[in-house]
Structures are given as structure tokens and as C-alpha cells.
Motif scaffolding. Structure first.
Motif, PDB file in Angstrom:
ATOM      1  N   LYS A   1       1.071  -1.283   0.508  1.00  0.00           N
ATOM      2  CA  LYS A   1      -0.229  -0.171  -0.050  1.00  0.00           C
ATOM      3  C   LYS A   1       0.180   1.446   0.023  1.00  0.00           C
ATOM      4  CE  LYS A   1      -0.817  -1.147   4.509  1.00  0.00           C
ATOM      5  NZ  LYS A   1      -0.360  -2.498   4.712  1.00  0.00           N
TER       6      LYS A   1
ATOM      7  N   CYS B   1      -9.632  -4.968   0.200  1.00  0.00           N
ATOM      8  CA  CYS B   1     -10.533  -4.336   0.145  1.00  0.00           C
ATOM      9  C   CYS B   1     -10.452  -5.766  -0.613  1.00  0.00           C
ATOM     10  CB  CYS B   1     -10.335  -3.505  -1.035  1.00  0.00           C
ATOM     11  SG  CYS B   1     -10.716  -1.779   0.009  1.00  0.00           S
ATOM     12  N   ASN B   2      -9.780  -7.203  -0.925  1.00  0.00           N
ATOM     13  CA  ASN B   2     -10.097  -8.216  -1.266  1.00  0.00           C
ATOM     14  C   ASN B   2      -9.621  -9.308  -1.366  1.00  0.00           C
ATOM     15  OD1 ASN B   2      -9.942  -9.853  -4.220  1.00  0.00           O
ATOM     16  ND2 ASN B   2      -7.809  -9.144  -4.571  1.00  0.00           N
TER      17      ASN B   2
ATOM     18  N   TYR C   1     -14.414  -5.539   2.250  1.00  0.00           N
ATOM     19  CA  TYR C   1     -14.454  -5.789   0.624  1.00  0.00           C
ATOM     20  C   TYR C   1     -16.082  -5.458   1.242  1.00  0.00           C
ATOM     21  CZ  TYR C   1     -17.071 -10.402   1.857  1.00  0.00           C
ATOM     22  OH  TYR C   1     -17.558 -11.131   2.371  1.00  0.00           O
TER      23      TYR C   1
ATOM     24  N   PHE D   1     -16.728  -1.694   0.613  1.00  0.00           N
ATOM     25  CA  PHE D   1     -16.746  -1.267  -0.813  1.00  0.00           C
ATOM     26  C   PHE D   1     -16.966  -1.229  -1.566  1.00  0.00           C
ATOM     27  CE2 PHE D   1     -13.482  -0.275  -4.057  1.00  0.00           C
ATOM     28  CZ  PHE D   1     -12.558   0.562  -3.752  1.00  0.00           C
TER      29      PHE D   1
ATOM     30  N   ARG E   1     -18.229   0.460  -4.029  1.00  0.00           N
ATOM     31  CA  ARG E   1     -19.072   1.073  -5.754  1.00  0.00           C
ATOM     32  C   ARG E   1     -19.848   0.570  -6.313  1.00  0.00           C
ATOM     33  NH1 ARG E   1     -16.987  -2.337 -10.263  1.00  0.00           N
ATOM     34  NH2 ARG E   1     -15.473  -1.393 -11.376  1.00  0.00           N
TER      35      ARG E   1
ATOM     36  N   THR F   1     -10.019  -0.930  -7.608  1.00  0.00           N
ATOM     37  CA  THR F   1      -9.346  -2.101  -6.729  1.00  0.00           C
ATOM     38  C   THR F   1      -7.453  -2.342  -7.226  1.00  0.00           C
ATOM     39  OG1 THR F   1     -11.051  -2.423  -5.197  1.00  0.00           O
ATOM     40  CG2 THR F   1      -8.938  -3.637  -4.872  1.00  0.00           C
TER      41      THR F   1
ATOM     42  N   ASP G   1      -4.659  -5.295  -7.178  1.00  0.00           N
ATOM     43  CA  ASP G   1      -4.587  -6.215  -6.792  1.00  0.00           C
ATOM     44  C   ASP G   1      -3.261  -6.379  -6.142  1.00  0.00           C
ATOM     45  OD1 ASP G   1      -5.081  -8.706  -6.042  1.00  0.00           O
ATOM     46  OD2 ASP G   1      -5.013  -9.804  -7.880  1.00  0.00           O
TER      47      ASP G   1
ATOM     48  N   GLY H   1      -4.952  -6.241  -1.911  1.00  0.00           N
ATOM     49  CA  GLY H   1      -6.792  -4.857  -2.376  1.00  0.00           C
ATOM     50  C   GLY H   1      -6.322  -4.498  -1.321  1.00  0.00           C
TER      51      GLY H   1
ATOM     52  N   GLY I   1      -7.784  -0.258  -2.228  1.00  0.00           N
ATOM     53  CA  GLY I   1      -8.850   0.173  -2.848  1.00  0.00           C
ATOM     54  C   GLY I   1      -8.635   1.797  -3.169  1.00  0.00           C
TER      55      GLY I   1
ATOM     56  N   ILE J   1     -15.553  -5.627  -7.784  1.00  0.00           N
ATOM     57  CA  ILE J   1     -13.934  -4.272  -6.793  1.00  0.00           C
ATOM     58  C   ILE J   1     -13.193  -3.429  -8.563  1.00  0.00           C
ATOM     59  CG2 ILE J   1     -14.513  -5.082  -4.728  1.00  0.00           C
ATOM     60  CD1 ILE J   1     -11.856  -6.115  -4.818  1.00  0.00           C
TER      61      ILE J   1
ATOM     62  N   LEU K   1     -11.027  -4.680  -9.734  1.00  0.00           N
ATOM     63  CA  LEU K   1     -10.203  -5.514  -9.910  1.00  0.00           C
ATOM     64  C   LEU K   1      -9.016  -4.980 -11.076  1.00  0.00           C
ATOM     65  CD1 LEU K   1      -8.890  -6.716  -6.996  1.00  0.00           C
ATOM     66  CD2 LEU K   1      -8.752  -8.460  -8.786  1.00  0.00           C
TER      67      LEU K   1
END
Length: 450
Positions: A12, A130-131, A152, A155, A159, A168, A170, A174, A176, A206, A208
Motif C-alpha cells: 500500500k 478490499c480483496n 470488502y 467497498f 462501488r 482496486t 490487486d 486489495g 481500493g 471491486i 480489480l
């Protein structure tokens, strides 16, 4: 011989710094869990601030020590609930906000609706976790190591109302991204998301995209290109919540009518020691969907305080039917320690369950639950149970069948059972006839024949 170290996967922090560089962002706010893994010191931005989410409701023995360690270096006046965060920054705006949530709803939903209000127009909200990669990471209860909870879901709901403004990346469970341009933030959050439907269509749920694609889309600093979306190919389906839980399926705004919901149930594995009774505290649950698709159930065995004497598998907690393919017991290193031999006769303590075996060579076992409490003991050998330890997993492969097939299959099972009863009766009559013939023969022979 020299070895080249493999580069660490992107995280991140890498994604945040890329956005700051490529879009010329100047003001950064991090809103993180008090004991979370922060990237604050790694972020390169002209102006940086940090605030922490209060976690009083999640304080427990497992994370108390982490909280105490974090408190040594933290400015405690930076622990701010959402309303206090807004109050502190009234009149201030940021170009980018990183949000690492506590993973439970509705708190995550509320933050996703509030934090964009602290962004400059065209700014970015970055949301972690988020994933989820596996269903086991989505529990409501905080767990050690990989845990993403319900982020998730929140989010996905955001969305569904802001499809062209949320994607998002990957990487790192995840990451976002939400673009603060004409966002709809007043939507209802009274929706749930089915994990297995999500896992089958992550791209649509999401938005991706891979890290390399993220790098390419940010190369020229054009946010419209980063968030460009192809037309929706599938419906993002949300479960409408009632006071007692999910009751019906809805769909994303503007989408075609939603499909019918497959009935859900819970599979459960119990374990017990010698002389003990089966109990909820010594069990593990896994959801199944009666949709006709192959499913993998993984029951993690934990908190053993005595050797295991017996297992019990409730493949569902309701009426239902399924094809059973395999049962496997694996140790904590994922090494197979036992595999069911495919014979229904090896099971013990079968209750409220009809077992029907298909003919060779394509042998499969059909399970038909005749009540809401179907169960059996898969009966691995005693020497395997003696070795069983916390961290082992019991894995099940099966195909739960849609409910519309249940009536037909019940009639088939009843017919098979009736035919079996007739065969047993016929065999018993033949045995009695043979016994009578032997008696008559013995009697004639005893009197002598001319």
C-alpha cells in the motif's frame, strides 16, 4: 554462487507514493488502526498528518499488548472517532487520505461515506484490505495473521453506487482507490455481500486491476484514465438486509434484474475427546450454497486440550442434497494424513442422512439430508486421530444440489429404499424356503426310501 534476492511485492505504501508522485499531491492524511502497520514514515509528501481509529469495542486479551506497545510512541490526542476527525479538520482538505479500517461494519461504511468529505475535488481515498483471498480471512471475529473482515463488503456497496470512481489494485490484500469526483455518498448501507459470489466476479464487484496495469494507467498523471471502466458485463448483486439478516437480493443501480438467490446453509465439523460430548466450542463452521457448483469446505481444528477420539461432520444444517467427492485430513503443514476410501460403509453413527452410491466405475456418494440435523462420523483410523493436533484441517469436496432437485431426488431415494426393502424381504423369503426344503429333505431321508 551469488543469489539475487527477490524483490518484495508492492504494498500500500508503494501505491500511495505512486499516486503522490504522478498526480502532484501535496497533502496526505493517514487514518489508521491504533495498532495497525503504518507506512506513515515511508510516505513522501510535502504535508503529512496521522490520526488513529479508536478500538475500544475491539479491545481484547489478544491485542492488548500490541495496543500498549503502540501507545508508547503515539500521540494519544491523535486517537479520533470520525466526528472528532471532521471537527479537527474543519476547513482543511487533503489531496490523498489513506484509510486502514478495523474491518467491521457498519464502521467501515460510515468512514467510506465521511472521509471523502475531507478531500479536495479530484483527491484520492485509499482503502486497505478490499480483496480477501480466502473466505477464512473474512470472519467477523478478529483473528491473528491474515484478517480482512468485512471491508470488502463496504467497498463493494460504495462501488455499486460509484462504479466509475472506484477501483482496486490487486496487491497487499486489495488496495481500493476512490476518486473524489461527483461521488454519491448518501446511499443506503443496509446491504450484505455474499463472499462466494464476490470471489467468482471480483473484477465487477471491486474493479480489480493488476499492479503493472496500475503503473501503466498512472504513467501520464491522468486520473480519468486510471479510473476508466469498461461497461458492466455482470450484475453486482447485493443482499438487502432486514432486522434479522439478509432476506432478498438486490442489484447495483442501473443493472439488469438480479438472479435468484441460491439457498445458503452451514456445514460444521465437531471434534471431541474420549468420554466428552460434542459441543459448539469444539467445532468449526463453513458456509455452503445449494447452487449445483463444486465447493471446497475447509474446517480448521483448533484449541485442542485433549486427544481427539471422534469426529462428526454435519454437511449442512438443513434439508438438502449433495454429491460427496472427497474427505481429507491434513496436518498443519498441509500434508495429507488420511483420505476417505470412497466407501459409505466406512462411516459410523450416520443419522438423518440417506447414503446412495452410484455404480462403478464413476463411483460417487449421494447425500440426502432427511432433517435439519444430518451428520455422520467419517471414521479416520484411531492412529490418525491420536496424531491430530491444533492446526490440522478437515477438507471436504462436494456439490450441493439446487432445491428444485430435492423433491425428485427424495422420491428416487424413497424408491431405492422401497426397492431395497422388497429385495431384503424377497431374500428373507427365499432363505426360509431353502430352510424348509432342507428340513423336508432331512425328514424324507430319515425314514428311508424304497
Amino acid at each position: 554462487m551469488e543469489t539475487t534476492a527477490r524483490p518484495a511485492p508492492p504494498n500500500k505504501g508503494d501505491i500511495i507514493n505512486r499516486l503522490i508522485r504522478q498526480f502532484g499531491l501535496k497533502r496526505y492524511l493517514e487514518y489508521n488502526k491504533f495498532d495497525g502497520a503504518t507506512y506513515y514514515d515511508d510516505i513522501v509528501c510535502e504535508h503529512k498528518e496521522v490520526a488513529y481509529l479508536p478500538e475500544r469495542s475491539l479491545l481484547d486479551a489478544d491485542n492488548l499488548q500490541r495496543l500498549l506497545e503502540a501507545a508508547k510512541d503515539a500521540a494519544l490526542d491523535a486517537i479520533l472517532p470520525l466526528d472528532k476527525l471532521l471537527e479537527r479538520h474543519r476547513g482543511n482538505r487533503f489531496d490523498i487520505i489513506f484509510f486502514d479500517p478495523v474491518h467491521v461494519r457498519p464502521e467501515v461504511d460510515q468512514a467510506l461515506q465521511v472521509l471523502p468529505r475531507l478531500l479536495n475535488p479530484g483527491g484520492f481515498l485509499v482503502v486497505h484490505d478490499c480483496n480477501p483471498g480466502h473466505f477464512s480471512q473474512t470472519t467477523l471475529q478478529r483473528k491473528p495473521q491474515s484478517w480482512v473482515g468485512e471491508t470488502y463488503k463496504a467497498f463493494t456497496v460504495l462501488r455499486a453506487h460509484n462504479r466509475e470512481r472506484a477501483i482496486t489494485v490487486d496487491e497487499d490484500f486489495g488496495v481500493g482507490l476512490v476518486w473524489n469526483v461527483d461521488l454519491d455518498l448518501d446511499y443506503s448501507t443496509d446491504f450484505d455481500v455474499d463472499y462466494f459470489a464476490f470471489a467468482e466476479r471480483r473484477q465487477e464487484y471491486i474493479g480489480l486491476l493488476g499492479y503493472d496495469e496500475f503503473l501503466d494507467r498512472t504513467a501520464d498523471g491522468d486520473a480519468a484514465r486510471l479510473f476508466a471502466q469498461a461497461p458492466a458485463r455482470e450484475t453486482v448483486q447485493l443482499l438487502a438486509l432486514a432486522p434479522d439478516g439478509p432476506v432478498a437480493r438486490s442489484q447495483s443501480p442501473g443493472a439488469p434484474p438480479a438472479a435468484v438467490v441460491s439457498r445458503r446453509a452451514q456445514g460444521q465439523l465437531f471434534w471431541r475427546g474420549a468420554g466428552a460430548a460434542f459441543a459448539e466450542r469444539s467445532s468449526c463452521e463453513w458456509p455452503i450454497s445449494f447452487d449445483g457448483k463444486r465447493q471446497h469446505l475447509r474446517f480448521l481444528i483448533t484449541d485442542l486440550d485433549a486427544p481427539v477420539a471422534q469426529l462428526r461432520l454435519d454437511f449442512a444444517d438443513s434439508l438438502g442434497a449433495a454429491w460427496l467427492d472427497s474427505l481429507v485430513l491434513k496436518d498443519s503443514q498441509a500434508q495429507e494424513q488420511w483420505r476417505w476410501d470412497g466407501r459409505p460403509g466406512s462411516f459410523k453413527d450416520v443419522a438423518n442422512l440417506v447414503l446412495l452410491e452410484t455404480p462403478a466405475p464413476a463411483r460417487q456418494l449421494f447425500l440426502l439430508a432427511t432433517s435439519a440435523d444430518p451428520h455422520f462420523d467419517p471414521a479416520p483410523p484411531a492412529e490418525v486421530l491420536e496424531r491430530l493436533r491444533s492446526g490440522w484441517a478437515f477438507e471436504v469436496e462436494l456439490v450441493p444440489l439446487p432445491d428444485f432437485m430435492l423433491g425428485l431426488l427424495s422420491e428416487l431415494a424413497a424408491g431405492r429404499a422401497a426397492a431395497g426393502a422388497l429385495q431384503r424381504r424377497e431374500a428373507a423369503l427365499l432363505a426360509r424356503l431353502e430352510a424348509l426344503e432342507r428340513r423336508v429333505g432331512d425328514g424324507v431321508g430319515g425314514r428311508g426310501e424304497p
